[in-house]
Scaffold this motif. Structure first.
Motif, PDB file in Angstrom:
ATOM      1  N   VAL A  77       4.980 -32.958  46.969  1.00 44.21           N
ATOM      2  CA  VAL A  77       3.822 -32.067  47.078  1.00 44.21           C
ATOM      3  C   VAL A  77       2.839 -32.431  45.970  1.00 44.21           C
ATOM      4  CG1 VAL A  77       3.016 -29.687  46.814  1.00 44.21           C
ATOM      5  CG2 VAL A  77       5.014 -30.176  48.224  1.00 44.21           C
ATOM      6  N   ILE A  78       1.578 -32.644  46.345  1.00 44.69           N
ATOM      7  CA  ILE A  78       0.549 -33.033  45.380  1.00 44.69           C
ATOM      8  C   ILE A  78      -0.469 -31.903  45.266  1.00 44.69           C
ATOM      9  CG2 ILE A  78      -1.278 -34.688  44.839  1.00 44.69           C
ATOM     10  CD1 ILE A  78       1.427 -35.795  47.190  1.00 44.69           C
ATOM     11  N   VAL A  79      -0.747 -31.511  44.028  1.00 46.42           N
ATOM     12  CA  VAL A  79      -1.635 -30.386  43.751  1.00 46.42           C
ATOM     13  C   VAL A  79      -2.842 -30.889  42.962  1.00 46.42           C
ATOM     14  CG1 VAL A  79      -1.856 -28.251  42.427  1.00 46.42           C
ATOM     15  CG2 VAL A  79       0.197 -28.668  43.784  1.00 46.42           C
ATOM     16  N   SER A  80      -4.048 -30.465  43.345  1.00 46.36           N
ATOM     17  CA  SER A  80      -5.254 -30.844  42.601  1.00 46.36           C
ATOM     18  C   SER A  80      -6.231 -29.681  42.521  1.00 46.36           C
ATOM     19  CB  SER A  80      -5.918 -32.072  43.238  1.00 46.36           C
ATOM     20  OG  SER A  80      -6.139 -31.876  44.616  1.00 46.36           O
ATOM     21  N   SER A  81      -5.693 -28.498  42.234  1.00 45.68           N
ATOM     22  CA  SER A  81      -6.495 -27.284  42.095  1.00 45.68           C
ATOM     23  C   SER A  81      -6.056 -26.540  40.844  1.00 45.68           C
ATOM     24  CB  SER A  81      -6.309 -26.382  43.319  1.00 45.68           C
ATOM     25  OG  SER A  81      -6.597 -25.038  43.018  1.00 45.68           O
ATOM     26  N   PRO A  82      -6.988 -26.158  39.951  1.00 41.95           N
ATOM     27  CA  PRO A  82      -6.601 -25.440  38.734  1.00 41.95           C
ATOM     28  C   PRO A  82      -5.856 -24.137  39.005  1.00 41.95           C
ATOM     29  CG  PRO A  82      -8.870 -26.178  38.573  1.00 41.95           C
ATOM     30  CD  PRO A  82      -8.431 -26.438  39.985  1.00 41.95           C
ATOM     31  N   SER A  83      -6.282 -23.371  40.025  1.00 41.83           N
ATOM     32  CA  SER A  83      -5.616 -22.098  40.315  1.00 41.83           C
ATOM     33  C   SER A  83      -4.189 -22.317  40.798  1.00 41.83           C
ATOM     34  CB  SER A  83      -6.413 -21.302  41.355  1.00 41.83           C
ATOM     35  OG  SER A  83      -6.525 -22.032  42.568  1.00 41.83           O
ATOM     36  N   VAL A  84      -3.975 -23.377  41.587  1.00 43.75           N
ATOM     37  CA  VAL A  84      -2.624 -23.672  42.069  1.00 43.75           C
ATOM     38  C   VAL A  84      -1.763 -24.203  40.915  1.00 43.75           C
ATOM     39  CG1 VAL A  84      -1.261 -25.010  43.702  1.00 43.75           C
ATOM     40  CG2 VAL A  84      -3.486 -24.126  44.397  1.00 43.75           C
ATOM     41  N   VAL A  85      -2.364 -25.020  40.058  1.00 39.57           N
ATOM     42  CA  VAL A  85      -1.630 -25.503  38.877  1.00 39.57           C
ATOM     43  C   VAL A  85      -1.190 -24.334  38.015  1.00 39.57           C
ATOM     44  CG1 VAL A  85      -1.873 -26.760  36.698  1.00 39.57           C
ATOM     45  CG2 VAL A  85      -2.699 -27.780  38.817  1.00 39.57           C
ATOM     46  N   GLN A  86      -2.073 -23.377  37.826  1.00 38.80           N
ATOM     47  CA  GLN A  86      -1.733 -22.204  37.027  1.00 38.80           C
ATOM     48  C   GLN A  86      -0.576 -21.440  37.667  1.00 38.80           C
ATOM     49  OE1 GLN A  86      -4.953 -19.462  36.456  1.00 38.80           O
ATOM     50  NE2 GLN A  86      -3.945 -18.389  34.770  1.00 38.80           N
ATOM     51  N   GLU A  87      -0.592 -21.298  38.990  1.00 39.82           N
ATOM     52  CA  GLU A  87       0.508 -20.625  39.691  1.00 39.82           C
ATOM     53  C   GLU A  87       1.819 -21.381  39.502  1.00 39.82           C
ATOM     54  OE1 GLU A  87       1.856 -19.402  44.248  1.00 39.82           O
ATOM     55  OE2 GLU A  87      -0.210 -20.023  43.858  1.00 39.82           O
ATOM     56  N   CYS A  88       1.731 -22.718  39.552  1.00 45.19           N
ATOM     57  CA  CYS A  88       2.945 -23.538  39.391  1.00 45.19           C
ATOM     58  C   CYS A  88       3.599 -23.308  38.041  1.00 45.19           C
ATOM     59  CB  CYS A  88       2.600 -25.026  39.538  1.00 45.19           C
ATOM     60  SG  CYS A  88       2.190 -25.545  41.207  1.00 45.19           S
ATOM     61  N   PHE A  89       2.784 -23.225  36.978  1.00 47.51           N
ATOM     62  CA  PHE A  89       3.353 -23.229  35.626  1.00 47.51           C
ATOM     63  C   PHE A  89       3.266 -21.883  34.925  1.00 47.51           C
ATOM     64  CE2 PHE A  89       2.057 -27.676  36.500  1.00 47.51           C
ATOM     65  CZ  PHE A  89       3.338 -28.161  36.681  1.00 47.51           C
ATOM     66  N   THR A  90       3.075 -20.828  35.713  1.00 49.20           N
ATOM     67  CA  THR A  90       3.262 -19.468  35.213  1.00 49.20           C
ATOM     68  C   THR A  90       4.316 -18.788  36.093  1.00 49.20           C
ATOM     69  OG1 THR A  90       1.329 -18.782  36.529  1.00 49.20           O
ATOM     70  CG2 THR A  90       0.963 -19.227  34.195  1.00 49.20           C
ATOM     71  N   LYS A  91       3.938 -18.425  37.301  1.00 49.51           N
ATOM     72  CA  LYS A  91       4.858 -17.755  38.222  1.00 49.51           C
ATOM     73  C   LYS A  91       6.093 -18.611  38.537  1.00 49.51           C
ATOM     74  CE  LYS A  91       5.026 -16.650  43.134  1.00 49.51           C
ATOM     75  NZ  LYS A  91       4.257 -16.731  44.391  1.00 49.51           N
ATOM     76  N   ASN A  92       5.899 -19.927  38.729  1.00 48.51           N
ATOM     77  CA  ASN A  92       7.013 -20.799  39.133  1.00 48.51           C
ATOM     78  C   ASN A  92       7.454 -21.763  38.029  1.00 48.51           C
ATOM     79  OD1 ASN A  92       7.346 -20.044  42.003  1.00 48.51           O
ATOM     80  ND2 ASN A  92       5.254 -20.798  42.205  1.00 48.51           N
ATOM     81  N   ASP A  93       7.132 -21.450  36.789  1.00 50.00           N
ATOM     82  CA  ASP A  93       7.364 -22.404  35.705  1.00 50.00           C
ATOM     83  C   ASP A  93       8.834 -22.798  35.579  1.00 50.00           C
ATOM     84  OD1 ASP A  93       6.655 -24.063  33.619  1.00 50.00           O
ATOM     85  OD2 ASP A  93       6.792 -22.501  32.104  1.00 50.00           O
ATOM     86  N   ILE A  94       9.741 -21.819  35.616  1.00 53.83           N
ATOM     87  CA  ILE A  94      11.171 -22.134  35.462  1.00 53.83           C
ATOM     88  C   ILE A  94      11.685 -22.907  36.671  1.00 53.83           C
ATOM     89  CG2 ILE A  94      13.492 -21.139  35.340  1.00 53.83           C
ATOM     90  CD1 ILE A  94      12.403 -18.955  33.572  1.00 53.83           C
ATOM     91  N   VAL A  95      11.285 -22.491  37.868  1.00 57.06           N
ATOM     92  CA  VAL A  95      11.747 -23.169  39.092  1.00 57.06           C
ATOM     93  C   VAL A  95      11.295 -24.628  39.103  1.00 57.06           C
ATOM     94  CG1 VAL A  95      11.592 -23.191  41.620  1.00 57.06           C
ATOM     95  CG2 VAL A  95      11.722 -21.017  40.396  1.00 57.06           C
ATOM     96  N   LEU A  96      10.110 -24.897  38.546  1.00 54.13           N
ATOM     97  CA  LEU A  96       9.558 -26.253  38.574  1.00 54.13           C
ATOM     98  C   LEU A  96       9.781 -26.993  37.254  1.00 54.13           C
ATOM     99  CD1 LEU A  96       6.194 -25.460  40.395  1.00 54.13           C
ATOM    100  CD2 LEU A  96       8.209 -26.574  41.379  1.00 54.13           C
ATOM    101  N   ALA A  97      10.716 -26.531  36.443  1.00 55.99           N
ATOM    102  CA  ALA A  97      10.913 -27.127  35.115  1.00 55.99           C
ATOM    103  C   ALA A  97      11.891 -28.296  35.120  1.00 55.99           C
ATOM    104  CB  ALA A  97      11.398 -26.059  34.126  1.00 55.99           C
ATOM    105  N   ASN A  98      12.374 -28.689  36.294  1.00 51.21           N
ATOM    106  CA  ASN A  98      13.280 -29.838  36.365  1.00 51.21           C
ATOM    107  C   ASN A  98      12.500 -31.144  36.507  1.00 51.21           C
ATOM    108  OD1 ASN A  98      15.584 -28.389  36.035  1.00 51.21           O
ATOM    109  ND2 ASN A  98      16.344 -28.636  38.121  1.00 51.21           N
ATOM    110  N   ARG A  99      13.183 -32.250  36.244  1.00 52.10           N
ATOM    111  CA  ARG A  99      12.630 -33.581  36.465  1.00 52.10           C
ATOM    112  C   ARG A  99      13.403 -34.257  37.592  1.00 52.10           C
ATOM    113  NH1 ARG A  99       7.977 -32.793  33.967  1.00 52.10           N
ATOM    114  NH2 ARG A  99       8.038 -32.946  31.670  1.00 52.10           N
ATOM    115  N   PRO A 100      12.718 -35.012  38.452  1.00 53.45           N
ATOM    116  CA  PRO A 100      13.430 -35.721  39.520  1.00 53.45           C
ATOM    117  C   PRO A 100      14.235 -36.882  38.958  1.00 53.45           C
ATOM    118  CG  PRO A 100      11.099 -36.290  39.543  1.00 53.45           C
ATOM    119  CD  PRO A 100      11.263 -35.202  38.523  1.00 53.45           C
TER     120      PRO A 100
END
Length: 507
Positions: A77-100
């Protein structure tokens, strides 16, 4: 009897498969982000063209600021929006804190156990804490200030060799790499590995280190379809895994030799290895040699090429924008003068210099897609379903150049940061990432770049080698290098002749 057993087994397998398919068919379909049509097995790998950040930007204009691709079996999934980036690393920060997982992570990051490659959890938190306390704290960064000063003075003296009387042509890329590699390795092990003569005490060891680093940076950014297509991984398509496995063993042996050398010394030194060995004494079962080598590898990979590339882009931009260069020099002359070489404590007074660095990181950030994240569980982003193990890429390059977010978005204008244009929205300016996995070495990188760039402006006049503008084309590589290394003309200013060349070198 055997035929009956075989028939029963096959029947059971068919029933299990049918049951699984029936369960899956009852599940509501995932509401995934928009996606380009894909090929069997390969998915969207046929769309991968370098540089990736530009390819993804073109696709986002068709599919939206959040879209998905299939790289073989992997969902990206590729994101290029500041509002979506903010959602990724606030609301979903822990869920998305892994590395592939990756080949580089397996063979160069000690099976994904370095602070940069580890999955989120207790072990990562411990490593992040020790790097924050023992390496990146203000106190420890200040302890290594003498090294940064000395390496920058060496750079200045090298540039002045033929430029004291008139303009001389110089190629900056190799000099900037020498600056950053020597700065980091003197912090890590107390040694210089770039340069000649007395500057490098063990030429054979230095040569070995340079060869390993050249291989690491060449292979770390190599595209590998086998990461996404298991069949290609199984046959080691292109022989990449074999090369990286061999390289990992060479790098490990070299780092181990540095540790053993420090361990055998009777007097404890003040390098990062010395400090980590001291911590190891109190908790040997946790802070193993492998953990120490992993920390060193992260420092080398994160603190050398990125800083050198950023400095090269900054100097290229200034030489193409001479009014900006003159304005920066005027502030340096006003605040510092020509009787004293600028120092790190002076940076806080040099607001325009800081704006130049910020604008460089906006247009030419060394990690245009940041570092990949991976979802540890199912989550939702911008209303879309994101399954577990999805890889998230943030196209920071596209965000930094979005004309809806920035006035005259592709122009080099440090003045934009004299007001609040660059700071109005979270996720709008993210050269070091966001959230828990943001770059821990941001302070060190900014100190190195600020002092080096300020001294280059203060000590030399600069201009282009001819009427043509400096080529700003991007090359291929992990850190978005320039396609054509920067060549420029420089001439020493009075401070070089009257001050820097007459001073002794720091120890």
């Amino acid at each position: 009897m055997e035929d009956m057993l075989l028939y029963s087994s096959l029947s059971l397998i068919v029933l299990l498969v049918a049951f699984k398919l029936s369960i899956q068919s009852r599940r509501p379909p995932k509401h995934l982000p928009p996606r380009s049509p894909s090929l069997p097995i390969l998915g969207n790998l046929h769309l991968v063209k370098k540089p990736l950040h530009r390819t993804f930007h073109r696709l986002s204009q068709k599919y939206g600021q959040i879209f998905s691709l299939r790289f073989g079996s992997r969902l990206i999934v590729i994101v290029s929006s500041p509002s979506v980036v903010q959602e990724c690393f606030t609301k979903n920060d822990i869920v998305l804190a892994n590395r592939p997982p990756s080949l580089v992570g397996k063979h160069l990051a000690y099976n994904h156990t370095t602070v940069g490659a580890l999955p989120y959890g207790d072990h990562w938190r411990n490593l992040r804490r020790i790097t924050a306390l023992e390496i990146f704290s203000t106190n420890h960064l200040n302890m290594f200030l003498g090294i940064r000063r000395d390496e920058i003075k060496r750079l200045l003296r090298k540039l002045s060799q033929n430029s004291c009387e008139d303009f001389a042509k110089v190629e900056l890329k190799s000099m900037l790499l020498e600056l950053t590699f020597n700065s980091i390795m003197r912090m890590v092990a107390g040694k210089r590995y770039y340069g000649y003569g007395e500057d490098v005490k063990d030429e054979e060891e230095a040569k070995q280190f340079r060869e390993i680093m050249n291989e690491v940076f060449a292979n770390a950014g190599a595209s590998n379809p086998g990461e996404s297509v298991p069949l290609l991984r199984w046959i080691d398509y292109g022989g990449l895994e074999k090369r990286i496995t061999r390289l990992g063993k060479k790098a490990d042996a070299f780092l181990q030799s540095l540790i053993e050398e420090k361990r055998s010394q009777k007097v404890e030194g003040n390098t990062i290895i010395d400090r980590l060995l001291s911590v190891q004494t109190s908790q040997p079962e946790y802070y193993t040699d492998e953990i120490i080598k992993g920390i060193i590898m992260v420092l080398i990979l994160g603190g050398t090429d990125t800083s050198a590339v950023t400095l090269e882009w900054a100097m290229s931009s200034l030489i193409n924008n001479l009014d900006t260069l003159k304005k920066a020099r005027a502030q340096l002359d006003s605040e510092i003068g020509q009787e004293k070489l600028m120092d790190e404590p002076d940076v806080s007074k040099l607001h325009y210099l800081q704006n130049i660095i910020t604008e460089t990181l906006r247009l030419y950030l060394p990690t245009p897609l940041l570092v990949p994240h991976m979802a540890s569980n199912d989550c939702t982003i911008a209303g879309y379903d994101i399954p577990s193990k999805t890889i998230l890429l943030v196209n920071a390059w596209a965000i930094h150049r979005d004309p809806k977010l920035w006035d005259d978005a592709t122009s080099f204008k440090p003045e934009r940061f004299e007001n609040r244009e660059g700071h109005d929205a979270h996720g709008k300016l993210i050269p070091f990432g966001m959230g828990r996995r943001a770059c821990p070495g941001q302070g060190l990188v900014q100190r190195t770049i600020s002092l080096a760039l300020g001294c280059l402006i203060q000590c030399f006049d600069w201009k282009r080698v001819n009427e043509a503008e400096v080529d700003m084309t991007e090359g291929n590589g992990v850190t978005m290098p320039k396609a054509v290394p920067l060549e420029a003309l420089c001439r020493a200013r009075p401070i070089m002749k009257n001050k820097v060349l007459s001073e002794s070198m720091d120890v």
